[in-house]
Design a protein around this motif. Structure first.
Motif, PDB file in Angstrom:
ATOM      1  N   ASN A  80      13.491  55.363  62.313  1.00  0.00           N
ATOM      2  CA  ASN A  80      14.769  55.787  61.738  1.00  0.00           C
ATOM      3  C   ASN A  80      14.590  56.406  60.354  1.00  0.00           C
ATOM      4  N   ALA A  81      13.676  55.851  59.569  1.00  0.00           N
ATOM      5  CA  ALA A  81      13.439  56.388  58.226  1.00  0.00           C
ATOM      6  C   ALA A  81      12.943  57.831  58.307  1.00  0.00           C
ATOM      7  N   LEU A  82      12.068  58.112  59.244  1.00  0.00           N
ATOM      8  CA  LEU A  82      11.547  59.469  59.399  1.00  0.00           C
ATOM      9  C   LEU A  82      12.597  60.418  59.955  1.00  0.00           C
ATOM     10  N   ILE A  83      13.401  59.931  60.877  1.00  0.00           N
ATOM     11  CA  ILE A  83      14.496  60.751  61.416  1.00  0.00           C
ATOM     12  C   ILE A  83      15.488  61.086  60.306  1.00  0.00           C
ATOM     13  N   ASN A  84      15.757  60.113  59.443  1.00  0.00           N
ATOM     14  CA  ASN A  84      16.659  60.358  58.315  1.00  0.00           C
ATOM     15  C   ASN A  84      16.086  61.378  57.338  1.00  0.00           C
ATOM     16  N   GLU A  85      14.766  61.535  57.325  1.00  0.00           N
ATOM     17  CA  GLU A  85      14.115  62.544  56.484  1.00  0.00           C
ATOM     18  C   GLU A  85      14.162  63.934  57.131  1.00  0.00           C
ATOM     19  N   GLY A  86      14.690  64.003  58.357  1.00  0.00           N
ATOM     20  CA  GLY A  86      14.849  65.293  59.018  1.00  0.00           C
ATOM     21  C   GLY A  86      13.848  65.581  60.117  1.00  0.00           C
ATOM     22  N   CYS A  87      12.970  64.625  60.426  1.00  0.00           N
ATOM     23  CA  CYS A  87      11.972  64.853  61.479  1.00  0.00           C
ATOM     24  C   CYS A  87      12.649  64.906  62.844  1.00  0.00           C
ATOM     25  N   ASP A  88      12.281  65.904  63.629  1.00  0.00           N
ATOM     26  CA  ASP A  88      12.813  65.974  64.986  1.00  0.00           C
ATOM     27  C   ASP A  88      11.730  65.793  66.046  1.00  0.00           C
ATOM     28  N   ILE A  89      10.466  65.667  65.621  1.00  0.00           N
ATOM     29  CA  ILE A  89       9.383  65.334  66.550  1.00  0.00           C
ATOM     30  C   ILE A  89       8.506  64.273  65.893  1.00  0.00           C
TER      31      ILE A  89
END
Length: 385
Positions: free
Chosen positions: A248-257
């Motif tokens: 979730n932390a990485l997704i919140n940073e904008g990662c989509d893969i």
């Protein structure tokens, strides 16, 4: 290669159910239940134990792939038996002790993971037992790497598969932000991380991409030498909750893969991706497409492979035919032991991406491109120069 598939395999082939996820409702411990399920009481056949990390042989990834190699061997040698032994702590000393505790009871012991490196002394003291060591070479009591006549040690060029994941992520990202999530900074996991970063950097330089590798400093890993290797590490292979937090932390940073190389902890990253919008994961070690099912859609872009099952089965066959011998073997693309999933219906890559992956695969296989790994003296940024 999923829990469901293994459950069906054992139910159909051995007429017993095995995994707590499917065919059985009894509450026997994993070792006892699965020993019964795979005819461990059979006489005259090869007695095999597989000792794994806390995520067990039904983790849908690393341990399970090794286990499936044993199961295929047993299909062809039904008098053989296997007992899974799950070392609950993940501690290296405890892992080796788990092997010492059972060494007198088996003909072959398969040890899954870097934490089992120190079995060298046990092997030397038990020359009549054959060992298959995955992801490490054996060491003696002083920690010196050795070769032992009764230990076939297979390590893999995980950086190659990580490289394919990085190239695929860079080519397919829409947000231009991608990341890798790992379990523990063992050499094999750092190889995946460095390979992934190498692939992204290579694609940015050579394939007209502009992907950013996202790392969160609080999740940085420390390798076996004490060096900070960066990346995003859960800290264990068996913590889905923390895996989801990292995801979730990485997704919140904008990662989509997200490339997920975290064992059982990776299941939490998968959950985070399923609960997000327009986020894909790249599976690791095995084809994880079935794990990506999310209603009517699927979150798995592709999976990169470390072909352990076939190599484990090959060594068990060598035990039976008398050709088994000790060796510290590094396996890679040149023996079809690393790769990626491109079969239709098992991935969601564009045709253009597959074409480019096939091209870089040949460059890696020939040695023209060498991705960075934990200790090969190459840095991921070197692939972008």
């Amino acid at each position: 290669m999923k829990k469901r598939v293994i459950g069906l395999l054992l139910c159909g082939v051995m007429a017993f159910s095995m995994l707590a996820t499917g065919c059985s409702s009894n509450n026997a411990p994993e070792e006892e239940q699965q020993q019964n399920d795979t005819n461990a009481e059979s006489e005259g056949g090869l007695k095999i134990a597989i000792v794994s990390s806390p995520s067990g042989v039904d983790d849908g990834s690393f341990n399970q792939n090794n286990y499936e190699g044993i199961l295929r061997f047993i299909e062809n040698h039904p008098d053989a038996s296997v007992t899974p032994v799950k070392e609950e702590s993940g501690d290296t000393a405890a892992a080796v002790q788990a092997v010492a505790d059972i060494v007198a009871d088996y003909n072959v012991i398969v040890c899954c993971g870097f934490q089992f490196a120190s079995i060298g002394s046990i092997a030397q003291d038990n020359p009549n037992v054959d060992f298959i060591l995955v992801d490490s070479n054996p060491t003696d009591a002083e920690g010196n790497e050795i070769e032992a006549a009764n230990v076939y040690a297979m390590t893999f060029a995980e950086q190659e598969s990580g490289f394919y994941a990085g190239v695929a992520a860079a080519l397919e990202t829409k947000t231009n932000k991608v990341a890798v999530v790992n379990g523990i900074a063992y050499p094999s996991n750092v190889n995946y991380q460095y390979g992934f970063e190498s692939g992204v950097n290579y694609a940015n330089k050579n394939l007209s991409t502009s992907a950013e590798i996202v790392e969160i400093a609080s999740y940085a890993g420390t390798d076996m030498t004490g060096a900070n290797v960066g990346g995003n590490y859960v800290g264990t292979f068996a913590d889905e909750a923390t895996g989801k937090v990292v995801g979730n932390a990485l997704i919140n940073e904008g990662c989509d893969i997200l490339f997920v190389a975290a064992g059982g902890s990776g299941n939490g990253v998968f959950t985070a991706a399923k609960e997000a919008t327009d986020v894909k994961v790249i599976g690791c070690d095995v084809d994880q497409y079935d794990d990506g099912t999310n209603g009517n859609s699927n979150i798995v872009l592709t999976s990169v492979l470390k072909v352990m099952d076939k190599n484990v089965e090959k060594q068990l066959n060598a035990v039976i035919d008398g050709t088994f011998g000790g060796k510290n073997d590094l396996l890679g693309a040149d023996t079809d032991s690393t790769g990626y999933v491109k079969e239709e219906g098992r991935q969601q890559l564009s045709a253009e991406t597959i074409t480019k992956l096939d091209e870089v695969y040949e460059l890696v296989k020939s040695g023209t491109v060498v991705p960075a790994s934990n200790f090969n003296g190459i840095l991921p940024e070197d692939l972008g120069k």
